[in-house]
Motif scaffolding. Sequence first.
Motif, PDB file in Angstrom:
ATOM      1  N   GLN A  10     -45.133  -0.030  14.293  1.00 14.96           N
ATOM      2  CA  GLN A  10     -45.745   0.721  13.194  1.00 14.96           C
ATOM      3  C   GLN A  10     -45.041   0.391  11.885  1.00 14.96           C
ATOM      4  OE1 GLN A  10     -46.899   4.926  13.875  1.00 14.96           O
ATOM      5  NE2 GLN A  10     -45.392   4.757  15.499  1.00 14.96           N
ATOM      6  N   GLY A  18     -32.883  -0.348  16.806  1.00 14.40           N
ATOM      7  CA  GLY A  18     -33.551  -0.083  18.079  1.00 14.40           C
ATOM      8  C   GLY A  18     -34.834  -0.901  18.216  1.00 14.40           C
ATOM      9  N   ASN A  19     -35.582  -1.028  17.135  1.00 11.56           N
ATOM     10  CA  ASN A  19     -36.804  -1.850  17.157  1.00 11.56           C
ATOM     11  C   ASN A  19     -36.437  -3.294  17.490  1.00 11.56           C
ATOM     12  OD1 ASN A  19     -37.722  -0.083  14.238  1.00 11.56           O
ATOM     13  ND2 ASN A  19     -38.647   0.246  16.235  1.00 11.56           N
ATOM     14  N   TYR A 129     -53.520   8.937  19.438  1.00 10.18           N
ATOM     15  CA  TYR A 129     -52.707   7.739  19.216  1.00 10.18           C
ATOM     16  C   TYR A 129     -52.578   6.833  20.455  1.00 10.18           C
ATOM     17  CZ  TYR A 129     -48.182   5.443  18.050  1.00 10.18           C
ATOM     18  OH  TYR A 129     -47.178   4.557  17.827  1.00 10.18           O
ATOM     19  N   MET A 133     -53.603   2.826  21.130  1.00  7.37           N
ATOM     20  CA  MET A 133     -52.609   1.869  21.645  1.00  7.37           C
ATOM     21  C   MET A 133     -53.146   1.145  22.883  1.00  7.37           C
ATOM     22  SD  MET A 133     -48.616   2.490  22.406  1.00  7.37           S
ATOM     23  CE  MET A 133     -47.749   1.481  23.618  1.00  7.37           C
ATOM     24  N   ASP A 136     -55.405  -1.470  21.644  1.00  5.30           N
ATOM     25  CA  ASP A 136     -54.646  -2.612  21.103  1.00  5.30           C
ATOM     26  C   ASP A 136     -54.333  -3.629  22.197  1.00  5.30           C
ATOM     27  OD1 ASP A 136     -54.421  -1.193  18.697  1.00  5.30           O
ATOM     28  OD2 ASP A 136     -52.399  -0.456  19.141  1.00  5.30           O
ATOM     29  N   VAL A 147     -41.732  -3.792  25.188  1.00  5.71           N
ATOM     30  CA  VAL A 147     -41.490  -2.593  24.370  1.00  5.71           C
ATOM     31  C   VAL A 147     -40.144  -1.983  24.746  1.00  5.71           C
ATOM     32  CG1 VAL A 147     -43.869  -1.834  23.901  1.00  5.71           C
ATOM     33  CG2 VAL A 147     -42.813  -1.301  26.100  1.00  5.71           C
ATOM     34  N   GLY A 148     -39.713  -1.006  23.946  1.00  5.42           N
ATOM     35  CA  GLY A 148     -38.551  -0.203  24.297  1.00  5.42           C
ATOM     36  C   GLY A 148     -38.954   0.849  25.320  1.00  5.42           C
ATOM     37  N   ASP A 150     -39.053   3.977  25.305  1.00  2.50           N
ATOM     38  CA  ASP A 150     -39.824   5.157  24.886  1.00  2.50           C
ATOM     39  C   ASP A 150     -41.334   4.957  24.993  1.00  2.50           C
ATOM     40  OD1 ASP A 150     -39.698   3.262  22.819  1.00  2.50           O
ATOM     41  OD2 ASP A 150     -40.106   4.764  21.295  1.00  2.50           O
ATOM     42  N   GLN A 151     -41.779   3.713  25.168  1.00  2.00           N
ATOM     43  CA  GLN A 151     -43.226   3.456  25.221  1.00  2.00           C
ATOM     44  C   GLN A 151     -43.793   3.406  26.647  1.00  2.00           C
ATOM     45  OE1 GLN A 151     -45.234   3.446  22.471  1.00  2.00           O
ATOM     46  NE2 GLN A 151     -43.335   4.075  21.505  1.00  2.00           N
ATOM     47  N   THR A 188     -32.422  -0.874  25.776  1.00  2.00           N
ATOM     48  CA  THR A 188     -33.843  -0.544  25.809  1.00  2.00           C
ATOM     49  C   THR A 188     -34.096   0.827  25.169  1.00  2.00           C
ATOM     50  OG1 THR A 188     -33.553   0.382  27.997  1.00  2.00           O
ATOM     51  CG2 THR A 188     -34.308  -1.884  27.891  1.00  2.00           C
ATOM     52  N   VAL A 190     -31.955   2.632  22.228  1.00  2.00           N
ATOM     53  CA  VAL A 190     -30.822   2.759  21.316  1.00  2.00           C
ATOM     54  C   VAL A 190     -30.838   4.179  20.753  1.00  2.00           C
ATOM     55  CG1 VAL A 190     -29.769   1.896  19.182  1.00  2.00           C
ATOM     56  CG2 VAL A 190     -30.932   0.307  20.735  1.00  2.00           C
ATOM     57  N   MET A 200     -32.574   6.459  18.240  1.00  2.00           N
ATOM     58  CA  MET A 200     -32.508   5.924  16.877  1.00  2.00           C
ATOM     59  C   MET A 200     -33.946   5.723  16.410  1.00  2.00           C
ATOM     60  SD  MET A 200     -30.643   2.502  15.335  1.00  2.00           S
ATOM     61  CE  MET A 200     -28.974   3.017  15.600  1.00  2.00           C
ATOM     62  N   LYS A 202     -36.801   5.116  12.901  1.00  2.00           N
ATOM     63  CA  LYS A 202     -36.953   4.819  11.482  1.00  2.00           C
ATOM     64  C   LYS A 202     -37.436   6.036  10.702  1.00  2.00           C
ATOM     65  CE  LYS A 202     -40.521   1.426  12.833  1.00  2.00           C
ATOM     66  NZ  LYS A 202     -41.660   2.072  13.464  1.00  2.00           N
TER      67      LYS A 202
HETATM   68  P1  TYM Z   1     -42.642   1.875  17.112  1.00  2.00           P
HETATM   69  O1  TYM Z   1     -43.137   1.328  15.829  1.00  2.00           O
HETATM   70  O2  TYM Z   1     -42.114   3.269  17.149  1.00  2.00           O
HETATM   71  O3  TYM Z   1     -41.496   0.970  17.682  1.00  2.00           O
HETATM   72  C1  TYM Z   1     -41.686  -0.419  17.832  1.00  2.00           C
HETATM   73  C2  TYM Z   1     -40.953  -0.906  19.074  1.00  2.00           C
HETATM   74  O4  TYM Z   1     -39.563  -0.616  18.992  1.00  2.00           O
HETATM   75  C3  TYM Z   1     -39.149   0.084  20.167  1.00  2.00           C
HETATM   76  N1  TYM Z   1     -38.130   1.069  19.779  1.00  2.00           N
HETATM   77  C4  TYM Z   1     -36.934   1.189  20.376  1.00  2.00           C
HETATM   78  N2  TYM Z   1     -36.360   0.498  21.384  1.00  2.00           N
HETATM   79  C5  TYM Z   1     -35.098   0.861  21.740  1.00  2.00           C
HETATM   80  N3  TYM Z   1     -34.405   1.872  21.132  1.00  2.00           N
HETATM   81  C6  TYM Z   1     -34.956   2.591  20.124  1.00  2.00           C
HETATM   82  N4  TYM Z   1     -34.267   3.555  19.523  1.00  2.00           N
HETATM   83  C7  TYM Z   1     -36.269   2.252  19.702  1.00  2.00           C
HETATM   84  N5  TYM Z   1     -37.104   2.731  18.736  1.00  2.00           N
HETATM   85  C8  TYM Z   1     -38.231   2.006  18.803  1.00  2.00           C
HETATM   86  C9  TYM Z   1     -40.405   0.769  20.671  1.00  2.00           C
HETATM   87  O5  TYM Z   1     -40.305   1.051  22.044  1.00  2.00           O
HETATM   88  C10 TYM Z   1     -41.459  -0.263  20.358  1.00  2.00           C
HETATM   89  O6  TYM Z   1     -41.503  -1.243  21.379  1.00  2.00           O
HETATM   90  N6  TYM Z   1     -46.570   3.001  19.930  1.00  2.00           N
HETATM   91  C11 TYM Z   1     -45.771   1.904  19.440  1.00  2.00           C
HETATM   92  C12 TYM Z   1     -46.546   0.916  18.613  1.00  2.00           C
HETATM   93  C13 TYM Z   1     -47.737   0.323  19.283  1.00  2.00           C
HETATM   94  C14 TYM Z   1     -47.744  -0.593  20.355  1.00  2.00           C
HETATM   95  C15 TYM Z   1     -49.102  -0.912  20.594  1.00  2.00           C
HETATM   96  C16 TYM Z   1     -46.734  -1.187  21.113  1.00  2.00           C
HETATM   97  C17 TYM Z   1     -49.028   0.542  18.934  1.00  2.00           C
HETATM   98  N7  TYM Z   1     -49.844  -0.223  19.712  1.00  2.00           N
HETATM   99  C18 TYM Z   1     -49.477  -1.812  21.600  1.00  2.00           C
HETATM  100  C19 TYM Z   1     -47.121  -2.073  22.114  1.00  2.00           C
HETATM  101  C20 TYM Z   1     -48.464  -2.377  22.354  1.00  2.00           C
HETATM  102  C21 TYM Z   1     -44.685   2.491  18.572  1.00  2.00           C
HETATM  103  O7  TYM Z   1     -44.710   3.608  18.151  1.00  2.00           O
HETATM  104  O8  TYM Z   1     -43.730   1.647  18.236  1.00  2.00           O
END
Ligand code: TYM
Length: 337
Positions: A10, A18-19, A129, A133, A136, A147-148, A150-151, A188, A190, A200, A202
């Motif tokens: 996003q 973390g991203n 939401y 996704m 997508d 992905v991390g 949390d997904q 995976t 943070v 962590m 944004k």
């Molecule tokens: P978003 O934008 O919050 O985060 C993007 C990616 O970063 C990973 N991530 C983390 N990984 C480890 N530690 C952390 N603290 C941390 N914070 C974020 C997330 O797991 C993600 O992989 N829903 C998704 C966006 C999305 C998406 C999709 C992802 C929309 N459509 C289709 C994959 C496929 C999201 O909020 O990501």
Amino acid sequence: MSKRILSCMQPTNRLQLGNYLGALRNWVNLQDEAATECLYGVVDLHAITVPHDAQALRNATRETAAAYIAAGVDPKRSYIFAQSAVPAHSQLSWLFMTQTPMGWLNRMTQFKEKAGKNKEKASLGLYGYPVLMAADILVYKATHVPVGDDQKQHLELARDIAQSFNQKYCDGEEFFPLPDPVITGEATRVMSLRDGTQKMSKSAESDMTRINLTDDADVIANKFKKAKTDALPIPANDAEGAGRAEAMNLIGIYAALNDQSKEQVMNQFGGQQFSALKTALSNLAVAKLGPITARMNDLMSDPTEIDKILAAGAEKANALASPTLDDVMTRMGFWLR
Ligand code: TYM
């Protein structure tokens, strides 16, 4: 079998460590696998599910694409695009919404976290939401989604939606492959630098909780210096680290940045004071993130290059997504032009 990789971020605020460690770094590595096609989206339509500013969204969409490229996503090998430039995402999302029981969405923990106490004021978009996704991912018939941690739950929902569509409209044939989450590495999940129980993020209020990809060396050093730890020495093994989320978080970050295991890091630093790890961590983070930040700044100084990459990516993405949407619509009973 050939793989199709899809993942997205996003464009809300700046990307944080973390991203990078949870997702982006793995995206870059996946490009090197044979017979793999990679699509990386900037999901601007997801970003408006919480209050947003139009100009900030425009900038963040470019900046997120710049971060992908700066981190090593190669626009010659991977398609980088903005979600809003590929209408099939939203169209498929609507079709899926009509097929998704509310009970499935009621289970989603991210909605509960993001909506907070005031659920009545959260937008319908925030609630739906995970369906967007799923669209997508499935509009490209993606097989793997890096992905991390949390997904994970959202990925499970995407699999449920795929499976249900396959059952209802395809006689059980695998029209949509069930996408596999790819959750790898030592970081995976943070955690915040100030509170080991929080991810962590944004969007967290305090900037001191995270390392942004745009932070300079002094800011990075200061944030690690002030990171919360505890009064004990650095753990030397998992048993010593049990229940010490902040300590294990710093160890995980160091391990991931240095391509080591947490065990190796604990062998090296175990028994020492945290100041030793914090100094080493700052130096390592600056060495690894500095070149990415510099490249991002370069790209952002001339956005025409990024805009061209996004336009080319959108063209490819549209070409891949449209036939899937047409096929879904036909199966659901719509007349196509
Ligand atoms: P978003 O934008 O919050 O985060 C993007 C990616 O970063 C990973 N991530 C983390 N990984 C480890 N530690 C952390 N603290 C941390 N914070 C974020 C997330 O797991 C993600 O992989 N829903 C998704 C966006 C999305 C998406 C999709 C992802 C929309 N459509 C289709 C994959 C496929 C999201 O909020 O990501």
